[in-house]
Design an enzyme around this catalytic site. Structure first.
Site, PDB file in Angstrom:
ATOM      1  N   GLY A   1      -8.327  46.225 164.187  1.00  0.00           N
ATOM      2  CA  GLY A   1      -8.687  46.918 165.530  1.00  0.00           C
ATOM      3  C   GLY A   1      -9.149  48.381 165.579  1.00  0.00           C
TER       4      GLY A   1
ATOM      5  N   GLY B   1     -35.737  53.238 141.714  1.00  0.00           N
ATOM      6  CA  GLY B   1     -34.314  52.604 141.699  1.00  0.00           C
ATOM      7  C   GLY B   1     -34.422  51.210 141.458  1.00  0.00           C
TER       8      GLY B   1
ATOM      9  N   GLN C   1     -11.317  44.648 161.394  1.00  0.00           N
ATOM     10  CA  GLN C   1     -11.155  43.984 162.776  1.00  0.00           C
ATOM     11  C   GLN C   1      -9.991  43.458 163.069  1.00  0.00           C
ATOM     12  OE1 GLN C   1     -13.843  43.940 164.269  1.00  0.00           O
ATOM     13  NE2 GLN C   1     -13.394  42.591 166.215  1.00  0.00           N
TER      14      GLN C   1
ATOM     15  N   LEU D   1     -30.564  55.934 134.711  1.00  0.00           N
ATOM     16  CA  LEU D   1     -31.652  55.445 134.602  1.00  0.00           C
ATOM     17  C   LEU D   1     -32.702  55.753 135.888  1.00  0.00           C
ATOM     18  CD1 LEU D   1     -33.233  52.714 133.510  1.00  0.00           C
ATOM     19  CD2 LEU D   1     -31.830  51.435 134.946  1.00  0.00           C
TER      20      LEU D   1
ATOM     21  N   GLU E   1     -26.382  49.151 140.837  1.00  0.00           N
ATOM     22  CA  GLU E   1     -26.428  48.126 139.802  1.00  0.00           C
ATOM     23  C   GLU E   1     -27.540  46.883 140.087  1.00  0.00           C
ATOM     24  OE1 GLU E   1     -24.278  47.862 136.885  1.00  0.00           O
ATOM     25  OE2 GLU E   1     -23.039  49.808 137.091  1.00  0.00           O
TER      26      GLU E   1
ATOM     27  N   GLU F   1     -30.710  42.044 147.064  1.00  0.00           N
ATOM     28  CA  GLU F   1     -32.028  41.530 146.963  1.00  0.00           C
ATOM     29  C   GLU F   1     -32.635  41.285 145.678  1.00  0.00           C
ATOM     30  OE1 GLU F   1     -31.027  43.811 148.992  1.00  0.00           O
ATOM     31  OE2 GLU F   1     -31.314  43.080 151.200  1.00  0.00           O
TER      32      GLU F   1
ATOM     33  N   ASP G   1     -26.981  43.913 132.862  1.00  0.00           N
ATOM     34  CA  ASP G   1     -26.229  42.499 132.800  1.00  0.00           C
ATOM     35  C   ASP G   1     -24.874  42.694 132.685  1.00  0.00           C
ATOM     36  OD1 ASP G   1     -28.799  41.261 133.344  1.00  0.00           O
ATOM     37  OD2 ASP G   1     -28.977  40.685 131.170  1.00  0.00           O
TER      38      ASP G   1
END
Ligand code: CAA
Length: 379
Positions: free
Chosen positions: A340, A131, A337, A125, A364, A368, A240
Site C-alpha cells: 500500500g 539500441g 500494492q 554495443l 539486453e 518486443e 544469447d
C-alpha cells in the site's frame, strides 16, 4: 526429466544465498542512493570465485556450468540487483566472448584478470541511435599499420565507469552492413579512450552506467576479437548467453519482492486481522509465486540447453528473458500494492525493486525484440 539441482549447484545456491543476505542486502539501499560502485563486495565475491565461475580453471576461473552461474546471479540479485548485473556482465558479456572467440594469448591475458576481478569487464554495443538495431551503429574502426583506430561513442554501458576491459563493436566496412562489424578488446588505458557522462538511471543505480568515447582510440591489431566482419555474430551469440542471466536476475528480484510481500502481509493488520488472511492478497501472492516459478524453470531450461552443448539456444534464451522480465515487473507491482502507501516510500525495499525491475524489459533486448526473436524461430 530431472528438476533437482545437483549437489554442487545446491551448495552454490546455499553459499550465495547466505552471502547475499549477509553482505549484499545490508548495502543495497546505500549504494542505490549513493550510486557507489560496490567494489568491496566485488572483491569478496572474487575471493569466493563468483566473478569467474564459467571461466575455465586453467585461466583462473571456476570451470562451472551456466546453470550454476544463473543460480548465483539469481541469489545475488535477490540481495542486490545492481550487483547481480555487474557479476553477469563481467562473465557472460565480457569473459564469455573471449572464451568463445579469443586467441590463446587473449585468453591468457584477459581471462584471469576478469575472473579475479582485478579488472572488471563491460560490453559496448549500444549507441545513442542504435539500441534495438545494433547493426545501425556508427562507431568505426580503421586499420592503420599495427593498430585499429576507433572513433565514435557508446551509451548505456553497464560497469562502464569502473571497467578496465571492454568488448567494443565497430564498423570496419560500412558497405557490408552487419557483416562489416568487428569486435575488439579495448583496455581503459588505450590512448583515445574516455569515459563520458554518467547515466542517471531510474534503477540499478550502482552499476557505473555511462557513455564511452573513442577519439582516434588506438587498439592494437592483436586485440581484434574473432575475425574482421564477425562482430555482429559475436554480439548475437554473446547476448544469447547473457539473456539467460538477465532472466536469472529478474527471477531474483521477483523472488525478493514476493518474500517481502509475504512477510509484510503477515505483519500488517487491517480491519482487525493480518492482510494475508484476505483472499485478494492471497490471490496476488499465489499469482506472483506461479509466474516466478514458471520464469525460473525457463531460465534453468535455457541454461541447461546451453550446458548440453546445443549450438543455438537463441529461442530458449529469449523466452527465458522475456517471461522472467515480465514476471518480475508483475511481481514488483503487486508487491508495492500489498505494501500500500508504504510501498510507495523509500522506507521499504519494494520501491527499489520496482525501479530496478523496469529495465529487465528493456536491456539486453526489449520484450518486443525477444518476441521478434521467438516469432522468427517459429516462422
Ligand atoms: N546467434 C548467431 N547468429 C545470429 C543470431 C544469434 N543469436 N541472431 C542473428 N544472427 C545472424 C543471422 O543468422 C544473420 O546471419 P547471416 O547474415 O549469415 O545470414 C545475421 O546475424 C543477421 O541476422 P538478422 O538479419 O536476424 O539481424 P537483424 O539486424 O534483423 O537483428 C535482432 C536481429 C534480433 C533484432 C538483433 O538486432 C537484436 O537482438 N537486437 C537487440 C540488441 C540487444 O539485445 N542489445 C543489448 C545490448 S547489451 C546490453 O543491454 C547489456 C546491458 O546493459 C547489461
Amino acid at each position: 526429466m530431472n528438476f533437482e539441482l545437483d549437489s554442487n549447484q545446491k551448495l552454490i545456491q546455499e553459499m550465495v544465498r547466505e552471502f547475499a543476505v549477509k553482505e549484499l542486502e545490508p548495502t543495497a539501499v546505500e549504494i542505490d542512493q549513493s550510486r557507489e560502485f560496490p567494489w568491496k563486495n566485488i572483491r569478496k565475491m572474487a575471493e569466493l570465485g563468483l566473478m569467474g565461475m564459467i571461466v575455465p580453471d586453467e585461466y583462473g576461473g571456476g570451470g562451472m556450468d551456466f546453470l550454476s552461474l544463473a543460480i548465483a546471479v539469481e541469489e545475488i540479485s535477490h540481495g542486490c540487483a545492481s550487483t547481480g548485473v555487474i557479476v553477469a556482465v563481467n562473465q557472460t558479456l565480457t569473459a564469455y566472448p573471449i572464451m568463445q572467440f579469443g586467441t590463446d594469448s587473449q585468453k591468457k591475458k584477459y581471462l584471469p584478470v576478469l575472473a579475479g576481478a582485478q579488472k572488471i569487464g563491460a560490453f559496448a554495443l549500444t549507441e545513442g541511435s542504435a539500441g534495438s538495431d545494433p547493426a545501425g551503429m556508427e562507431t568505426t574502426a580503421k586499420l592503420d599499420g599495427d593498430h585499429y583506430i576507433l572513433n565514435g561513442s557508446k551509451r548505456f554501458i553497464t560497469n562502464g565507469e569502473e571497467a578496465g576491459i571492454f568488448i567494443v563493436f565497430a564498423v570496419t566496412d560500412r558497405e557490408k552492413a552487419h557483416k562489416g562489424i568487428s569486435a575488439f578488446i579495448v583496455e581503459k588505458e588505450f590512448p583515445g579512450f574516455a569515459v563520458g557522462q554518467h547515466e542517471d538511471l531510474m534503477g540499478l543505480r550502482a552499476t557505473g552506467n555511462c557513455e564511452l568515447m573513442f577519439d582516434d582510440c588506438r587498439v592494437p591489431k592483436e586485440n581484434l576479437l574473432g575475425e574482421e566482419g564477425q562482430g555482429f555474430k559475436i554480439a548475437m551469440n554473446t547476448i544469447d548467453t547473457s539473456r539467460i542471466d538477465i532472466g536469472a536476475q529478474a527471477v531474483g528480484i521477483a523472488q525478493a519482492a514476493l518474500d517481502a510481500a509475504v512477510k509484510y502481509s503477515k505483519e500488517r493488520k487491517t480491519f482487525g486481522k493480518p492482510i494475508c488472511e484476505y483472499q485478494m492478497i492471497q490471490d496476488k501472492l499465489a499469482e506472483m509465486a506461479c509466474r516466478i516459478d514458471a520464469a525460473r524453470l525457463l531460465v534453468y531450461r535455457a541454461a541447461a540447453v546451453k550446458d548440453a552443448g546445443v549450438s543455438r539456444y537463441t529461442k530458449e534464451a529469449a523466452m527465458a528473458k522475456y517471461m522472467a522480465s515480465e514476471a518480475c515487473m508483475y511481481a514488483v507491482r503487486e508487491a508495492v500494492q500489498v505494501y500500500g502507501g508504504y510501498g510507495y516510500t523509500k522506507d521499504y525495499p519494494v520501491e527499489r525493486f520496482f525501479r530496478d525491475s523496469k529495465v529487465m524489459e528493456i536491456y539486453e533486448g526489449t520484450s518486443e525484440i525477444q518476441k521478434i526473436v521467438i516469432a522468427r524461430s517459429l516462422l
